[in-house]
Write a protein that holds these residues in place. Structure first.
Motif, PDB file in Angstrom:
ATOM      1  N   TYR A   1       0.838  -1.190   0.000  1.00  0.00           N
ATOM      2  CA  TYR A   1       0.000   0.000   0.000  1.00  0.00           C
ATOM      3  C   TYR A   1       0.875   1.241   0.000  1.00  0.00           C
ATOM      4  CZ  TYR A   1      -3.289  -3.591   1.157  1.00  0.00           C
ATOM      5  OH  TYR A   1      -4.037  -4.731   1.113  1.00  0.00           O
TER       6      TYR A   1
ATOM      7  N   ARG B   1      -0.970   7.902   5.863  1.00  0.00           N
ATOM      8  CA  ARG B   1      -0.746   6.494   6.189  1.00  0.00           C
ATOM      9  C   ARG B   1       0.640   6.092   5.710  1.00  0.00           C
ATOM     10  NH1 ARG B   1      -6.149   4.183   3.929  1.00  0.00           N
ATOM     11  NH2 ARG B   1      -6.982   6.260   4.274  1.00  0.00           N
TER      12      ARG B   1
ATOM     13  N   ARG C   1       3.603   3.976   4.088  1.00  0.00           N
ATOM     14  CA  ARG C   1       3.770   3.067   2.967  1.00  0.00           C
ATOM     15  C   ARG C   1       4.070   1.681   3.525  1.00  0.00           C
ATOM     16  NH1 ARG C   1       6.237   3.028  -2.523  1.00  0.00           N
ATOM     17  NH2 ARG C   1       7.637   1.252  -2.580  1.00  0.00           N
TER      18      ARG C   1
ATOM     19  N   THR D   1      -3.877  -9.250  -1.080  1.00  0.00           N
ATOM     20  CA  THR D   1      -3.189  -8.123  -1.703  1.00  0.00           C
ATOM     21  C   THR D   1      -2.647  -8.520  -3.074  1.00  0.00           C
ATOM     22  OG1 THR D   1      -2.510  -7.503   0.516  1.00  0.00           O
ATOM     23  CG2 THR D   1      -1.442  -6.345  -1.306  1.00  0.00           C
TER      24      THR D   1
ATOM     25  N   THR E   1      -3.918  -7.032  -6.609  1.00  0.00           N
ATOM     26  CA  THR E   1      -2.956  -6.377  -7.481  1.00  0.00           C
ATOM     27  C   THR E   1      -2.998  -6.985  -8.889  1.00  0.00           C
ATOM     28  OG1 THR E   1      -1.554  -6.086  -5.537  1.00  0.00           O
ATOM     29  CG2 THR E   1      -0.542  -5.644  -7.667  1.00  0.00           C
TER      30      THR E   1
ATOM     31  N   GLN F   1      -5.779  -2.869  -7.171  1.00  0.00           N
ATOM     32  CA  GLN F   1      -4.833  -1.950  -6.537  1.00  0.00           C
ATOM     33  C   GLN F   1      -3.530  -1.966  -7.316  1.00  0.00           C
ATOM     34  OE1 GLN F   1      -4.782  -4.046  -2.617  1.00  0.00           O
ATOM     35  NE2 GLN F   1      -2.617  -3.534  -2.634  1.00  0.00           N
TER      36      GLN F   1
END
Lengths: 273, 335
Positions: free
Chosen positions: A16, A22, A24, A53, A57, A62
Motif C-alpha cells: 500500500y 498512512r 507506505r 493483496t 494487485t 490496486q
C-alpha cells in the motif's frame, strides 16, 4: 509468446502506497510468478502473507508498488478498465448488498462488460447467463433472491457471475472459506472442471491444504515477509511455485508449513503434530 | 420475482398515482362539488371564478409539485442508500437538505431574497458545498459508514449555523424563513412550475442514465470496478444527481423529511427486489404517490387550516423505517 500463459509478473512489489498520512506498507518486495491457462492454481500462505493483496494487485484493483504485470503478454497498465473486465474476473470476500436481487440478476451482472449503456441483456446474453448457472449447478435457484441461498450456493452464484463475464482468467479470494466439507470439494471440483474444459486460468487463495493438494494442478506458496525483507535490507523469500507432487517431493511444502511443533508428512500428505 | 409480479406493481402504482392526482384536484379545504371540478378541468366552466381559480391555480400546481418533488426525493434517497450501502441514508440524513436549507436561510435573512430564482441558486450552492465536503472526505475516509456519520455531523453544523443566523436576524425575516422551513407543496405557483419541472426532470433523467453503475454498486466497489464500472466517476455523478434533485425540491418546497428515506424501502417491499431496473421506476412512482398522499393529509376536513407538511411526512415515513428495522429479514436487501 506462450499462449498458455495468462498472467506473468516480474519483480512485482505489492503493498500500500503511503498516502493521506498512512505509512507506505510493503507486503512483498519482489515476486516472480506465472499463471497458466487450463489449470487451477491454489495460492497458499499464512494469514497476513498478503494473498488478498496479491490477488487484488493482479486484477488491477490496486496498483503494484513496483515491477511489471503482464496479462496475456500485455502490460496491465495498458488495459482500459472496460477491456480488463472482459479478461480478468474476480470472486472476492467483500461484503455485498446483493441480497435483494435474484440469482439470475446477480449472474446477469457478469454480462456488464459485454452490454451497452443500460446493461440490457440480449438473447445471446440470456443464453450465456443460463449456461453459467448450469455450469455451477445453481440453475434451480435462478428466481431465489441471493439472501435466501446457503453460503455454498451463494459462492456458486458468484462463480456463475464470473463465468457469465466470460473472462479467460478468474481470480478467487478464499472461495471455499465458510463452506462445509462437501461444498468445499464441490466448489473446487467445479472450478477444476471449468479450468480444464474451458481452458481458463483459475487462481484461488485458500487455507485448505487438503483440498488444494487433491484438486489443484499447481500450488503457489506465498511467504510472509519480515520487516527487514520488506524494506529490502535482506533478500525476501520468493514465491514457491510447482505441482503438488513436485513440492511434496522436493520438501518445499514441508519447509513452508513446518514449524517446531508441526511438520508436513509426505506420506499422508497432511500436516501432523 | 417474476415479470408478472413487476407488472402488477407498475399497474397498481400507476393506478394509485392517477387516483391520488385526481383526488388532489377534487379534495381540498374548500368544498367544490365533483361535477364542477370536472367542468373546470374540461375548460367549459364559467360560473364561479373563485372555484376555477382554486382548482387550476392552486390545486393543480400543488398536485404536480407533490408528484415531481416526491418522486425526486425518493429517487435521491434510493441512490444514496445504494451508494452508501446503508439503509438509513437519505438526502435529509446526509446533510444535503441541511446544506440547501442553510443556503436558503442566508439568502432570505441576509440578502432579503424573495425571488425564487435566488432561492434555487442559494439552495443549490448550499447543497453543493455539503456535497463537496462529503466528496472531499470520501477521498480520505474509505468506509461508507464513517462518511455517513460525517454527513450527519455536517448537517448538524448547518442547522446550528441556521440557528445562529436566526438569532441575529429581524423577526419578520425569521418568520418568513420559518414558514418556508415547514415544508409545503403549495408554494409553487403555476408560473414557477415549469422551473421545478425542468430541474427535477433533468435530475431524474440523469438518475435513469446511472442504472448500470447503480446495479453494479450493489456488489460493492471492487466488484463494480472489476465489471468495468468507473466507480469514482459514478460516485460523483450519483452525488451530483442527488444534489440537484434535493436542492431544487428544497428550494421550492422547503425541507421535506422522510420521503427520501422511507420510500425506497416501500418500493423494495412492493417489488421484493433491489434490482434498480425496476426499483428505480417503482421508487419514483411510489415517491410521487406518497407525496401526494401526504399533501392530501395536510388538509383537515371541514376546516380552512392546512397542517404543515413536515408534520405529516414523519407520520407516514417513521413507521415504515421502524418496520423495516424490526423485521430484520427486510434488511437482507443490504446483505
Amino acid at each position: 509468446m506462450d499462449s498458455s500463459i495468462a498472467i506473468e509478473a516480474r519483480s512485482l512489489s505489492i503493498g500500500y502506497p503511503g498516502r493521506n498520512g498512512r505509512r507506505r506498507t510493503v507486503v512483498h518486495p519482489s515476486l516472480d510468478l506465472t499463471l497458466f491457462r487450463g489449470e487451477v492454481t491454489a495460492l497458499l500462505g499464512r494469514n497476513g502473507a498478503g494473498k488478498s493483496t496479491l490477488l487484488r494487485t493482479l486484477c488491477g484493483l490496486q496498483r503494484p508498488l513496483g515491477g511489471e504485470i503482464l496479462i496475456e503478454s500485455r502490460p496491465l497498465a495498458d488495459y482500459r478498465a472496460g477491456e480488463l473486465s472482459a479478461r480478468v474476473g474476480v470472486v472476492l470476500t467483500e461484503r455485498t448488498q446483493a441480497g435483494g436481487i435474484s440469482v439470475y440478476d446477480l449472474v446477469s451482472l457478469g454480462r456488464y462488460p459485454h452490454t451497452g449503456f443500460f446493461g440490457t441483456l440480449g438473447e445471446k446474453d440470456h443464453a450465456i447467463v443460463r449456461e453459467a448457472m448450469d455450469a455451477v449447478g445453481i440453475a434451480g435457484k435462478a428466481e431465489k433472491s441471493v439472501a435466501e441461498l446457503s453460503d455454498g450456493e451463494r459462492q456458486k452464484a458468484f462463480i456463475a457471475k464470473v463465468l457469465a463475464q466470460e473472462c479467460p482468467i478468474i481470480l478467487l479470494d478464499e472461495p471455499t472459506a465458510f463452506l462445509d466439507v462437501t461444498s468445499r470439494i464441490e466448489t473446487m471440483a467445479t472450478l477444476r472442471h471449468l479450468a480444464h474444459t474451458q481452458d481458463k486460468a483459475v487462481l484461488l487463495s485458500t487455507h485448505d491444504l487438503d483440498t488444494a493438494l487433491q484438486l489443484a494442478d499447481r500450488l503457489w506458496l506465498q511467504p510472509a515477509c519480515t520487516e527487514e525483507e520488506a524494506a529490502g535490507l535482506r533478500p525476501a523469500a520468493p514465491l514457491i511455485c510447482g505441482t503438488p507432487e513436485t513440492l511434496i517431493e522436493d520438501g518445499s511444502l514441508a519447509g513452508f508449513f513446518g514449524t517446531e511443533a508441526i511438520r508436513f508428512d509426505p506420506e499422508s500428505r497432511r500436516l501432523v503434530v | 420475482m417474476n415479470k408478472n409480479n413487476h407488472l402488477w406493481v407498475y399497474v397498481t402504482m400507476g393506478a394509485a398515482l392517477i387516483v391520488l392526482f385526481f383526488f388532489s384536484l377534487v379534495y381540498g379545504a374548500v368544498r367544490i362539488p365533483l361535477g364542477d371540478v370536472l367542468q373546470i378541468l374540461s375548460g367549459s366552466y364559467g360560473r364561479r371564478e373563485a372555484w376555477r381559480h382554486i382548482v387550476l391555480e392552486s390545486r393543480l400546481p400543488q398536485a404536480v409539485t407533490a408528484l415531481l418533488s416526491g418522486g425526486s426525493l425518493a429517487v435521491s434517497g434510493l441512490m444514496l442508500q445504494t451508494l452508501f450501502k446503508n439503509p438509513l441514508a437519505g438526502p435529509s440524513i446526509l446533510g444535503i437538505s441541511d446544506g440547501a436549507n442553510l443556503g436558503v436561510a442566508i439568502a432570505m435573512i441576509y440578502l432579503g431574497a424573495a425571488s425564487y430564482l435566488t432561492t434555487i441558486v442559494a439552495a443549490l450552492i448550499g447543497a453543493a458545498v455539503v456535497l463537496l465536503i462529503i466528496l472531499g472526505f470520501s477521498r480520505k475516509v474509505s468506509s461508507n459508514v464513517m462518511l455517513l456519520i460525517i454527513g450527519i455531523m455536517v448537517g448538524y453544523l448547518a442547522s446550528s449555523v441556521i440557528s445562529i443566523l436566526n438569532y441575529h436576524a429581524s423577526a419578520d425575516k425569521v418568520h418568513q424563513y420559518v414558514m418556508w422551513g415547514m415544508g409545503d407543496f403549495s408554494g409553487v405557483s403555476l408560473s414557477k412550475l415549469p422551473w421545478l419541472a425542468v430541474c427535477t426532470l433533468a435530475g431524474l433523467l440523469g438518475s435513469f442514465l446511472l442504472l448500470k453503475p447503480l446495479n453494479a454498486l450493489l456488489l460493492g466497489d471492487a466488484y463494480a470496478t472489476n465489471l468495468g464500472i468507473n466507480v469514482r466517476r459514478s460516485r460523483i455523478l450519483i452525488l451530483v444527481c442527488t444534489g440537484v434533485l434535493t436542492a431544487v425540491v428544497t428550494a421550492f418546497c422547503g425541507p421535506i423529511s422522510f420521503i427520501g428515506l422511507a420510500v425506497p424501502h416501500i418500493a423494495r417491499l412492493l417489488l421484493g427486489s433491489s434490482n434498480h431496473r425496476h426499483l428505480l421506476p417503482v421508487t419514483l412512482l411510489s415517491g410521487s404517490c406518497i407525496a401526494m398522499l401526504c399533501s392530501l393529509l395536510t388538509v383537515t376536513p371541514g376546516s380552512n387550516s392546512v397542517l404543515p407538511l413536515s408534520a405529516i411526512t414523519p407520520i407516514v415515513g417513521a413507521p415504515v423505517i421502524i418496520y423495516v428495522i424490526v423485521n430484520r429479514k427486510n434488511l437482507h436487501y443490504f446483505n
